[in-house]
Design an enzyme around this catalytic site. Structure first.
Site, PDB file in Angstrom:
ATOM      1  N   SER A 180       0.826  -1.206   0.000  1.00  0.00           N
ATOM      2  CA  SER A 180       0.000   0.000   0.000  1.00  0.00           C
ATOM      3  C   SER A 180       0.863   1.260   0.000  1.00  0.00           C
ATOM      4  CB  SER A 180      -0.974  -0.044   1.177  1.00  0.00           C
ATOM      5  OG  SER A 180      -1.991   0.905   1.014  1.00  0.00           O
ATOM      6  N   ASP A 350      -9.984  -5.599  -4.476  1.00  0.00           N
ATOM      7  CA  ASP A 350      -9.404  -4.494  -3.711  1.00  0.00           C
ATOM      8  C   ASP A 350     -10.069  -3.180  -4.096  1.00  0.00           C
ATOM      9  OD1 ASP A 350      -7.742  -2.634  -2.425  1.00  0.00           O
ATOM     10  OD2 ASP A 350      -5.958  -3.873  -2.735  1.00  0.00           O
ATOM     11  N   HIS A 383      -7.498  -5.834  -0.109  1.00  0.00           N
ATOM     12  CA  HIS A 383      -6.328  -5.088   0.348  1.00  0.00           C
ATOM     13  C   HIS A 383      -5.533  -5.781   1.457  1.00  0.00           C
ATOM     14  CE1 HIS A 383      -4.220  -1.311  -0.130  1.00  0.00           C
ATOM     15  NE2 HIS A 383      -4.163  -1.139   1.176  1.00  0.00           N
TER      16      HIS A 383
END
Length: 408
Positions: A180, A350, A383
């Site tokens: 991320s 995601d 995620h």
């Protein structure tokens, strides 16, 4: 901007940017986030108990922040690799979490320990402001000055300091793994031609560069609202997810009948396929972590503007003062050298690192040399699956190790 509209925005941005802090099951309750991190340090609480050697290291940045770094120099029992020199790997976490996120599952499922068992010298970073990096040579973390930074400073200060330290200690080039925000700072740094002399390759999980296609109404709303007034109006230098201010924002948001706070993360990050409840419980004992409000404003600017750029100070005069130009400089991803080895893994579920935005990122890299860009698409992953998923070892981590071995 009206007060009511600004308050609603603050509630929204608090939740949108708490994505990584609450990434977990569909039954997360607000009261869970009040738990404190382990007092002993990451080595004692999460590594040595499994039979691994672990060293706690302090690294000081050029601007005086003292960062906590953990080193796992060998596998459990010294397994794999014998006496040969081990290749260093740096793990970089995302926003509102810390290095503990690489150690939440059992050793057979946690990337940091899997890498150590496969012969790598593993280093875990903790960015400024997190529990074990809440230190400075002169600034007090209870004062606003400590929190005057964004991910620009993580790119220009934290990342270089940690990489330089590892390079000095090992005399080797380093493999990098980011998740991320950890992918964004790597992409930004590489786009400026930095760290190329010290990095051997980079594996990017749930890569973040563009955020225009987040599949959540909350994210879309946040992207459309001007964000520059947050720190000015409210003076929130530290964004502490466990503090009263953020708690009020979340409670206010949850009072809206359209928002389901018991399934908030599925709505924001996508439905994670492969987490188990015990991992989420461990996660919530340590996370979320503080960051600077200015950092979250910068991330919101990325959503709003659709470009990867340095922090926007809000008017041309301020930007001229900082950058010598009226608009913030762009991080041009296409400038990353075409022969630099990259591995990217992203998920079809995601809602933050949306496949459409990843496609835009990959378009920036379309001229990358054949064999130097490896891309993995996992239809069912969202995620948090990339760092907490019980299947991630077989689905993702084995691929990372193969990628590293091809680029030794």
């Amino acid at each position: 901007m009206g007060v009511r509209k600004l308050l609603r925005f603050l509630w929204v941005i608090s939740v949108v940017l708490l994505i990584e802090a609450f990434s977990g099951s569909g039954s997360v309750r607000l009261k869970s986030v009040a738990m404190n991190p382990p007092p002993l340090g990451i080595c004692a609480s999460s590594v040595r108990k499994h039979g691994y050697k672990c060293e706690e290291v302090d690294v000081t940045t050029e601007d005086g922040y003292i960062l906590s770094v953990q080193r796992i120099p060998v596998g459990r029992g010294g397994a794999v690799g014998g006496g040969r020199k081990r290749q260093p790997v740096l793990l970089q976490h995302g926003v509102l979490v810390d290095g503990m996120t690489w150690l939440l599952n059992p050793p057979e499922q946690s990337l940091a320990l899997i890498l150590a068992d496969n012969g790598y010298d593993v280093w875990i970073a903790n960015t400024r402001g997190t529990s074990f990096s809440r230190r400075h040579v002169s600034l007090d973390p209870d004062r606003p000055e400590f929190w005057d930074w964004t991910w620009d400073e993580i790119v220009s200060r934290d990342l270089p300091a940690v990489i330089a330290f590892i390079s000095q200690q090992t005399s080797q080039k380093i493999h990098y793994v980011g998740h991320s925000l950890g992918t964004l700072i790597a992409l930004a740094s590489l786009s400026e031609g930095k760290q190329l002399d010290k990095l051997k390759s980079a594996a990017l999980l749930s890569p973040i560069a563009y955020l225009s296609h987040m599949t959540t109404a909350l994210g879309v709303l946040a992207a459309k609202v001007f964000v520059g007034e947050i720190t000015i109006v409210f003076g929130l230098a530290e964004f502490n997810p466990k503090g009263e201010d953020v708690s009020r924002f979340l409670k206010g948001l949850c009072s809206d009948p359209k928002v389901d706070c018991y399934d908030l993360m599925s709505a924001l990050t996508g439905k994670n396929c492969c987490l188990n409840a015990s991992t989420v419980d461990v996660f919530l004992r340590n996370e979320p972590q503080s960051t600077s409000t200015k950092n979250l404003v910068h991330l919101a600017q990325t959503v709003r503007d659709g470009v990867l750029a340095k922090y926007d100070y809000g008017n041309p005069a301020f930007n001229m003062e900082h950058y010598g130009q009226p608009r913030p400089p762009i991080y041009n991803i296409s400038n990353i050298p075409r022969n630099f080895p990259l591995f990217m893994s992203y998920g079809g579920q995601d809602a933050l690192s949306d496949p459409k935005d990843v496609a835009t990122l990959l378009d920036d890299l379309k001229l990358h040399e054949e064999g130097k860009l490896s891309v993995q698409y996992i239809k069912d992953y969202a995620h948090a699956d990339f760092i907490m998923g019980v299947t991630a070892k077989d689905v993702v981590y084995d691929k990372i190790i193969s990628f590293f071995r091809r680029n030794q």
